[in-house]
Scaffold this active site. Structure first.
Site, PDB file in Angstrom:
ATOM      1  CG  ASP A 123      -2.296   0.588   0.923  1.00 13.70           C
ATOM      2  OD1 ASP A 123      -2.298   1.804   0.658  1.00 13.70           O
ATOM      3  OD2 ASP A 123      -3.329  -0.092   0.974  1.00 13.70           O
ATOM      4  CG  HIS A 150      -5.006   4.017   0.025  1.00 15.86           C
ATOM      5  ND1 HIS A 150      -4.552   2.721  -0.036  1.00 15.86           N
ATOM      6  CD2 HIS A 150      -6.140   4.048  -0.719  1.00 15.86           C
ATOM      7  CE1 HIS A 150      -5.373   2.005  -0.785  1.00 15.86           C
ATOM      8  NE2 HIS A 150      -6.348   2.779  -1.207  1.00 15.86           N
ATOM      9  CB  SER A 199      -9.082   1.013  -1.535  1.00 16.86           C
ATOM     10  OG  SER A 199      -8.128   1.141  -2.533  1.00 16.86           O
TER      11      SER A 199
END
Ligand SMILES: *[C@@H]1O[C@H](CO)[C@@H](O)[C@H](O)[C@H]1NC(C)=O
Ligand SMILES: *[C@@H]1O[C@H](CO)[C@@H](O)[C@H](O)[C@H]1NC(C)=O
Ligand SMILES: *[C@@H]1O[C@H](CO)[C@@H](O)[C@H](O)[C@H]1NC(C)=O
Ligand SMILES: *[C@@H]1O[C@H](CO)[C@@H](O)[C@H](O)[C@H]1NC(C)=O
Ligand SMILES: *[C@@H]1O[C@H](CO)[C@@H](O)[C@H](O)[C@H]1NC(C)=O
Ligand SMILES: *[C@@H]1O[C@H](CO)[C@@H](O)[C@H](O)[C@H]1NC(C)=O
Ligand SMILES: *[C@@H]1O[C@H](CO)[C@@H](O)[C@H](O)[C@H]1NC(C)=O
Ligand SMILES: *[C@@H]1O[C@H](CO)[C@@H](O)[C@H](O)[C@H]1NC(C)=O
Length: 755
Positions: free
Chosen positions: A155, A214, A538
């Protein structure tokens, strides 16, 4: 090739829809580009083993680089990654001429330029039926909250000191763990965040810390520690917690601000396999490519060979048909659906009709009297006023009014509100376009606003048309739980059928991916803990990574395929209101929207029967796909001869679902092998809910098991009926093995395409 992170609402709850770009040359390096190069193993007969040193491997790889690059400094710059476990090969910066020259060398297999693409809770454990009380023990089948398991995330890095990654009550990592922590200074890992590495050095970034948050969000969803009082702007308040709150987290940073280069993804997977993770979670995706040409598929194959479960986002390309990424059958492909929470902002029209939309910004002291509504597009002054983009309202009198703004036009939701506010507007009604349907987002707006579904937006437009002086008020109702149309497939969730392998039903499953609250790098409102509410596949992928960890914790000897089978055969297809799960258009979701349905973690812990697969079982399948020996070798990392291997059609793979095509008069038979993991002595009988226009025959229709781990075969014959015409070119059904005590229902979803 670079991958997108599959987030759709970042930072300010924006929906980002990333489109792919053509390969672009590396900037500022002349005509050097990063190539991914596959080669033979170092010497014939000498197998790459843990004993063969990195130096041996590196010198073998380096021998492929052209002599012009061999001055030592230069060489270091050219070699971007040398892979060890994941593939035999490397990533290097080369000119096209240099890459061409390598083809002459003994041991060369293939090389290509990496593709370039830009970057793509409080309530979810409860919603999934998982209790929040970590001290409790009333789980029917203990999964220990994922204790002892390691979830590796590929990620954008992680905020190491976020409360979601506190290691209070966490035991040290298991002895097998070989990972590293590459933070510097005072920043360290702990017993929750046990590893953090960066593979984005060539982006000028050597630390696994994060610029875009994220990775903190996805890691928090999969395995975050409980944090009380988590909320955003006071909404969705509660205890934020991952699905496997006792699992360890290892972060492999591959994404910078804008993108995730392919060579780094492969290097990160290489490291994660060697470090000893149990589950790999990839909330990113490239595009639909042949499996041998897709680094995530190639890396994931190597992972399953090491017994590592791989969970990936299905993509944010929906609702278009065949918009999936990460479709390989050895990957769990996860679509996104809503949860039953809304952060309600109700539009009350002048005619007293109430329309329920969403907004995170819910001012308490708002004077919610009726104000005039204006549709700036209808003034004819500026066509781009439809989307309320920057500057589009400057010549329109919106002062003191509630302004209609449509989603889209490449303007993010909060930005639209800023344009309205800057021009004196009092409020905003944000309307979905047709494609957005019922999927709405609670944005952190700068003024009173409400995001309405497409249908409710039409109601506003009809009302505008019906009166000379339309008015509205916006009333804030706070956080509500219990929405009966949840779960509902999100508009952005990518859909099947699979382009690369239509004979495998994809996506596999849907899980929570809309308006999910989890860890964030900064506090959005400067007041509360750093959490944010964002959406995307996601977000759904790490939920399933957490579920996989729970299952593996309860069944340490299960293969990745067995875990997947447990998740798929226990999924449900009904929403909270007891009706069929719908799509963003409020029509019944098909198997191409949701695969087997919505994940049901508690049931998945104890599925009764499993459809198991070993990595080598994919070889006849890959031969059947028509891949040549060289391509298959890139995936399975050893020489394969399809001329001597059995080759099977896709639908013959021992997958827990069926995806078949039938021409007129066709009859097709496939076999499956089930393994008993329920009760030692049990009898299962089969019932088929036949797809319309198809006859389904199962032989035998009853199976008796005498012990655990016992296997049994059955065959299923699909016959297209001549005299019954199906209403559409696709038809779906179910095949259910039920145990005599009604203890288990093992459901296989059937998708049929008529050709
Ligand atoms: C969130 O919930 C906690 C515990 O119930 C409470 O103490 C706190 O005041 C709440 N915060 C907000 C912003 O509502
Ligand atoms: C129309 O909107 C655009 C922004 O979308 C702006 O640049 C332009 O100046 C506006 N034109 C007028 C006449 O207001
Ligand atoms: C509003 O009314 C006009 C004229 O009757 C019609 O052409 C238009 O389609 C209507 N718009 C909506 C949104 O109903
Ligand atoms: C939070 O603080 C930052 C920096 O001080 C500021 O730019 C931002 O506007 C603040 N946000 C809110 C919602 O108050
Ligand atoms: C969705 O469709 C069902 C069945 O047609 C209907 O009863 C329900 O009111 C619809 N829901 C919404 C929010 O429009
Ligand atoms: C194998 O297939 C790949 C991809 O289609 C192709 O590039 C390659 O030339 C083929 N190799 C052989 C030996 O046919
Ligand atoms: C199932 O079929 C396979 C392939 O034909 C065979 O090798 C295996 O022995 C069978 N297993 C059982 C339990 O009958
Ligand atoms: C079914 O038919 C529709 C309309 O002709 C077409 O768009 C779609 O691709 C077909 N679906 C499949 C799975 O072949």
């Amino acid at each position: 090739m670079k991958a997108f992170l599959l987030i759709s609402l970042a930072l300010t709850s924006t929906f980002f829809s990333f489109s792919s770009q053509e390969a672009s040359p590396a900037s500022g390096q002349g005509d050097l580009q990063t190539y991914i190069v596959f080669v033979d193993e170092p010497a014939a007969g000498r197998k790459l083993s843990t004993e063969s040193s990195n130096d041996d491997l590196l010198s073998w790889y380096t021998s492929f680089l052209p002599p012009t690059t061999l001055s030592s400094n230069n060489q270091q710059e050219r070699m971007v990654h040398s892979y060890r476990k994941v593939v035999t090969g490397f990533a290097a910066k080369l000119t096209p001429r240099e890459a061409k020259a390598m083809e002459e060398k003994q041991g060369f297999i293939s090389a290509r330029v990496e593709r370039s693409v830009p970057l793509l809770t409080t309530h979810t454990p409860e919603f999934l039926g998982l209790q929040q009380n970590l001290g409790g023990s009333d789980w029917k089948y203990s999964s220990n909250f994922g204790q002892g398991l390691i979830i590796g995330l590929i990620d954008s890095g992680i905020k190491h000191d976020h409360p979601s990654f506190s290691d209070e009550g966490m035991p040290p990592p298991p002895a097998k763990w070989r990972g590293k922590c590459e933070f510097n200074g005072k920043r360290t890992c702990n017993n929750k965040l046990i590893g953090a590495r960066s593979f984005s050095a060539h982006l000028g970034d050597h630390l696994p810390s994060e610029e875009i948050y994220h990775g903190s969000h996805t890691a928090g969803e999969a395995a975050g520690s409980p944090v009380r009082g988590a909320n955003v702007l006071g909404q969705a308040n509660g205890t934020a917690m991952g699905i496997a709150p006792k699992a360890h987290v290892a972060m492999y940073k591959v994404c910078g601000m804008d993108d995730c280069p392919e060579s780094g993804i492969l290097a990160a997977m290489d490291a994660a396999i060697e470090d000893g993770v149990d589950v790999l979670s990839l909330s990113l995706g490239i595009e639909s490519y042949n499996f041998y040409d897709d680094v995530i598929a190639v890396g994931a194959f190597r992972a399953i060979q090491s017994g590592i479960f791989v969970s990936c986002s299905a993509g944010n390309g929906g609702p278009s048909q065949s918009s999936l990424v990460n479709e390989a059958p050895w990957i769990l492909t996860v679509g996104a659906s809503t949860i039953d929470r809304e952060i309600r902002a109700t539009v009350v029209l002048g005619n007293n009709v109430e329309l329920h939309g969403e907004s995170l910004y819910q001012p308490k002291d708002l004077n919610s009297r009726q104000l005039p509504i204006i549709d700036p597009e209808a003034t004819g002054i500026n066509a781009s006023a439809r989307f309320c983009g920057g500057g589009s309202l400057k010549n329109i009198d919106v002062t003191g009014k509630i302004v209609i703004c449509h989603m889209g036009g490449r303007v993010e939701g909060v930005e639209k509100g800023k344009e309205v506010k800057n021009n004196g507007g009092a409020g905003m009604i944000l309307m979905n376009n047709l494609a957005g349907g019922y999927t709405t987002f609670p944005y952190a707006h700068v003024l009173p606003a409400s995001h309405l579904s497409y249908k409710d937006g039409r109601a506003v437009m009809d009302y505008l048309n019906s009166t000379q002086s339309p008015t509205a008020a916006i009333k804030f109702r706070g956080t509500l739980i219990g929405k009966s149309i949840a779960p509902q497939v999100a508009f952005f969730s990518s859909r099947g059928p699979s382009l690369q392998s239509p004979g495998i039903l994809k996506p596999d499953i849907i899980g929570p991916g809309v308006n999910i609250l989890a860890a964030w790098g900064v506090s959005v409102d400067n007041a509360t803990n750093p959490f944010n509410i964002v959406s995307g596949t996601s977000m759904s992928c790490p939920h399933l990574s957490g579920v996989a960890a729970l299952i593996k914790s309860a069944h340490p000897d299960w293969s990745p395929a067995a875990i997947k089978s447990a998740i798929l055969t226990t999924a449900y297809t009904f929403n909270r209101g007891g009706r069929s799960i719908t799509t963003e258009q409020n029509v019944s979701a098909t198997v191409y929207d949701m695969g087997s349905g919505h994940v049901n973690p508690l049931m998945a812990l104890n599925p009764g029967l499993i459809y198991d697969l070993q990595p080598d079982d994919f070889i006849p399948y890959l031969c059947g796909l028509g891949y040549n020996d060289t391509s298959i070798r890139l995936i399975v990392q050893r020489k394969v001869k399809c001329s001597t291997e059995p080759s099977v059609p896709e639908a013959q793979l021992n997958y827990p679902t069926f995806s078949i095509s039938l021409g007129s008069g066709d009859e097709k038979t496939y076999t499956r092998t089930v393994t008993n993991v329920g009760l030692p002595h049990s009898t299962y009988t089969c019932k088929a809910l036949s797809p319309e226009g198809v006859d389904v025959k199962v032989v035998p229709s009853e199976i008796n098991f005498k012990e655990l781990k016992e296997k049994a075969n059955y065959s299923v014959t699909f016959t297209r009926l001549r005299n019954i015409m199906a209403r559409s070119n696709v038809s779906e059904g179910y095949l259910v093995w039920s145990s005599n005590e009604d203890e288990y229902n093992v459901v296989s979803t059937i998708a049929v395409v008529f050709v």
